[in-house]
Structures are given as C-alpha cells and as structure tokens.
Write a protein that holds these residues in place. Sequence first.
Motif, short mmCIF file in Angstrom:
data_model
loop_
_atom_site.label_atom_id
_atom_site.label_comp_id
_atom_site.label_asym_id
_atom_site.label_seq_id
_atom_site.Cartn_x
_atom_site.Cartn_y
_atom_site.Cartn_z
N ALA A 58 -15.61 -8.48 0.16
CA ALA A 58 -15.24 -7.59 -0.95
C ALA A 58 -15.06 -6.17 -0.42
O ALA A 58 -15.79 -5.73 0.47
N PRO A 59 -14.07 -5.42 -0.96
CA PRO A 59 -13.88 -4.04 -0.53
C PRO A 59 -15.11 -3.19 -0.82
O PRO A 59 -15.80 -3.38 -1.83
N THR A 60 -15.37 -2.24 0.04
CA THR A 60 -16.49 -1.33 -0.16
C THR A 60 -16.09 -0.27 -1.19
O THR A 60 -14.92 -0.15 -1.57
N ALA A 61 -17.06 0.50 -1.63
CA ALA A 61 -16.78 1.56 -2.61
C ALA A 61 -15.81 2.58 -2.03
O ALA A 61 -14.91 3.09 -2.74
N GLU A 62 -15.95 2.85 -0.73
CA GLU A 62 -15.03 3.80 -0.09
C GLU A 62 -13.60 3.26 -0.07
O GLU A 62 -12.64 4.00 -0.30
N GLU A 63 -13.48 1.96 0.19
CA GLU A 63 -12.15 1.35 0.22
C GLU A 63 -11.52 1.31 -1.16
O GLU A 63 -10.30 1.50 -1.31
N THR A 106 -12.04 3.52 -3.49
CA THR A 106 -11.64 4.91 -3.74
C THR A 106 -10.34 5.24 -3.02
O THR A 106 -9.44 5.87 -3.58
N ARG A 107 -10.23 4.76 -1.77
CA ARG A 107 -9.02 5.01 -1.00
C ARG A 107 -7.82 4.31 -1.64
O ARG A 107 -6.72 4.86 -1.72
N ALA A 108 -8.00 3.08 -2.08
CA ALA A 108 -6.92 2.35 -2.74
C ALA A 108 -6.47 3.07 -4.01
O ALA A 108 -5.27 3.17 -4.30
N SER A 109 -7.44 3.61 -4.74
CA SER A 109 -7.10 4.36 -5.95
C SER A 109 -6.32 5.62 -5.61
O SER A 109 -5.33 5.97 -6.29
N ASN A 110 -6.73 6.32 -4.55
CA ASN A 110 -6.02 7.54 -4.13
C ASN A 110 -4.59 7.24 -3.70
O ASN A 110 -3.65 7.98 -4.02
N ILE A 111 -4.41 6.13 -2.97
CA ILE A 111 -3.07 5.77 -2.51
C ILE A 111 -2.18 5.37 -3.69
O ILE A 111 -1.00 5.73 -3.74
N CYS A 112 -2.76 4.64 -4.65
CA CYS A 112 -1.98 4.28 -5.85
C CYS A 112 -1.56 5.51 -6.62
O CYS A 112 -0.42 5.60 -7.11
N THR A 113 -2.47 6.47 -6.75
CA THR A 113 -2.14 7.72 -7.44
C THR A 113 -1.04 8.48 -6.71
O THR A 113 -0.12 9.04 -7.33
N PHE A 114 -1.11 8.46 -5.37
CA PHE A 114 -0.10 9.16 -4.57
C PHE A 114 1.27 8.50 -4.70
O PHE A 114 2.30 9.17 -4.77
N ARG A 174 4.55 18.19 -0.94
CA ARG A 174 3.93 19.46 -0.51
C ARG A 174 2.51 19.58 -1.04
O ARG A 174 1.61 20.04 -0.33
N ASN A 175 2.29 19.15 -2.28
CA ASN A 175 0.96 19.26 -2.87
C ASN A 175 -0.05 18.34 -2.20
O ASN A 175 -1.26 18.62 -2.20
N ASN A 176 0.42 17.22 -1.63
CA ASN A 176 -0.49 16.26 -1.01
C ASN A 176 -0.63 16.44 0.49
O ASN A 176 -1.31 15.64 1.14
N GLU A 177 0.00 17.48 1.03
CA GLU A 177 -0.18 17.76 2.46
C GLU A 177 -1.63 18.09 2.78
O GLU A 177 -2.10 17.85 3.89
N GLU A 178 -2.35 18.65 1.81
CA GLU A 178 -3.75 19.01 2.01
C GLU A 178 -4.66 18.10 1.19
O GLU A 178 -5.69 18.53 0.66
N SER A 179 -4.29 16.84 1.05
CA SER A 179 -5.08 15.89 0.27
C SER A 179 -6.47 15.71 0.88
O SER A 179 -6.66 15.81 2.10
N ASP A 180 -7.44 15.42 0.03
CA ASP A 180 -8.80 15.18 0.51
C ASP A 180 -8.91 13.87 1.28
O ASP A 180 -9.82 13.71 2.10
N ASP A 181 -8.00 12.94 1.01
CA ASP A 181 -8.03 11.65 1.69
C ASP A 181 -7.23 11.74 2.99
O ASP A 181 -6.04 12.05 2.97
N GLU A 182 -7.85 11.42 4.09
CA GLU A 182 -7.18 11.55 5.39
C GLU A 182 -6.03 10.56 5.54
O GLU A 182 -5.03 10.84 6.23
N VAL A 183 -6.12 9.39 4.91
CA VAL A 183 -5.04 8.41 4.99
C VAL A 183 -3.80 8.93 4.27
O VAL A 183 -2.67 8.78 4.75
N VAL A 184 -4.00 9.54 3.11
CA VAL A 184 -2.88 10.12 2.36
C VAL A 184 -2.25 11.25 3.17
O VAL A 184 -1.02 11.36 3.25
N ARG A 185 -3.07 12.09 3.77
CA ARG A 185 -2.54 13.17 4.60
C ARG A 185 -1.72 12.61 5.76
O ARG A 185 -0.67 13.14 6.11
#
Length: 298
Positions: A2-7, A9-17, A51-62
């Motif tokens: 099963a995905p971890t809580a961090e994973e 969160t990352r999946a949610s961030n990528i979907c939002t992006f 441009r707004n996501n260049e400084e995203s908190d998620d390193e994968v999105v960056r």
Amino acid sequence: MAPTAEEWTRASNICTFLEPFAVITKMISGTNYPTSNLYFYQVWMIHDWLRNNEESDDEVVRFMVSPMKEKFDKYWDDVSGLFAMAAVFDPRFKLSIVDHCLGKLDMSTKDVKVKNLRERLSNLFESYDKKSKVNSPSTEPRETVPPKTCEPVSTEMFENYTDFFAFRKVSSVGNGKTPLEAYLDEPPLEFSSFKSLNILDFWKDNAHRYGDLAGMACDLLSIPITTVASESSFSIGSRVLNKYRSRLLPKNVQALICTRNWIRGYESYQNEEEVFGEEDKPSSIKSAVGDEVEVAKV
C-alpha cells in the motif's frame, strides 16, 4: 504494498499540478474545434501555471516543471503573437485581455508587445484591404449578410434628417480611422450580457459595418490549434496505422491492438515502424500480431 502517506500526498500534488492541463486539453482538443479567440488565454494560463510551480514545495513537481517549461517557452514564442491577434477579435475583450496577460508575465515589456501587436494587425488589415480593392477573381469579396431589420417604416419620418446625415458622413470620413482602428477604439461588449456569444455569428452579422475586417476576423478565428485529436495523441492505435496499413476498418484495428497486447503486453518497442526506400522495400513485413504479410509489387 500500500502507498505510504508521503506517496499519497505526492500523488495528490501531481494530480493538482496536472489538472489544468487536462481541463484545457479537453476544451481545445478532441472534436470540439473551438474558435481561436480562446487559445491565447488558455495557453497563457499554462505558461503562468508553470511559472507558479517552479518553486513548488514538492521536489518531484519542481523536477517535472523544469523540462516542461523549457519546451513550452519555445512553443509560446512561436504562437503567442498569432493567438493574441485572434484573441483581439473577441468583441468582449479586444486588446484588454492581451494587455492583462502580458502585464502579468512581464510589465517592463508589456507596452512594447502591445504596440507591436497593433502594428501587426494593421499590416495584416492593409493586405486584406488591398486585395479587396484589386478585386481579382481569386479574391472575390465575401458575401455579406445585411443587417436584420424590423418592419418597414415610412421614409417620410426622416425627410428632415438631411443635415444630420450629411454631418455624419463628413465626420466618419474626417476622423481618418480604418475599420480596425474604429473596432479597437470602441468599448468592449459587456461580458455578463454576452456570455454565450457566437463569435463567428457576430462578425457575420456585422460584416456590413466592418467590411474587410470581418473577413480578416473570420480567417483568424477559424485557425485550428491542432489538426490531431487528443485521443489520437495518447492512443496506441497510431502504432498500428502506418503508411502500409492506412485503410483498415475500425473493428480490425481494435482486433490488432487487442491481439498484440495479449502477445506482447503494453511495452513499447523502438523502431517499431520501419521506413523503407523504394529500391530496398522488402517483399513482406510483420503485422501487429507477428504474422508475415505479403507486400504487393507495383
């Protein structure tokens, strides 16, 4: 596992992006074929979103944004001018939408870019105006639609309007404005009253007012943003339909794709589509299911 809580969160961030990309792709691709006045603002939104996501908190999105923005900047430089020209011919926005978007990108260059846009529009209109004056067989004027009129009114009511009509004629000639300048100087239509405005119908109904400008507007507004439907861009069907097999029935294409997936899985293969010269074209090629298919000799 099963995905971890961090994973999660990352999946949610990528979907939002990626969500704005999905929304805009659905709107401007597929079989909708919208008028090109919508392209500029939608493509600009992608530019601003990256441009707004260049400084995203998620390193994968960056990490995702960097190569995406590099490719997008090249695309933006190529098409932003043309898309801006088409956006101007939305009577609800005109130059204001271009002014707003360019200002948010870079205020220092906004005025220069808007001035350049007006010059390009003016040059394009001059070419349409010259073609109309030449009136060659290949540039026949478009058929204009007469304005909608109400029930006929007796002309006797306007017999004493002679002085006014003479004044208006002199005024319209004296201001020296082209139809393009007159259109840009007029205030935009109130958006709340024209939310469902059909842009092409607007220019068709106002062809008697703007003349060649209406033809120029229709030409710009009818430019497609892509000639490939989004379904085709992300479909594995393109691997089956090559230059040797471009007349297959839909059910046969589906059968080939399903059979190949059963045999090979979804793994992609390099150099799957071979390109042969006229002299060294083989006598047979492998089909999608691995069978030998004879190539007819001409």
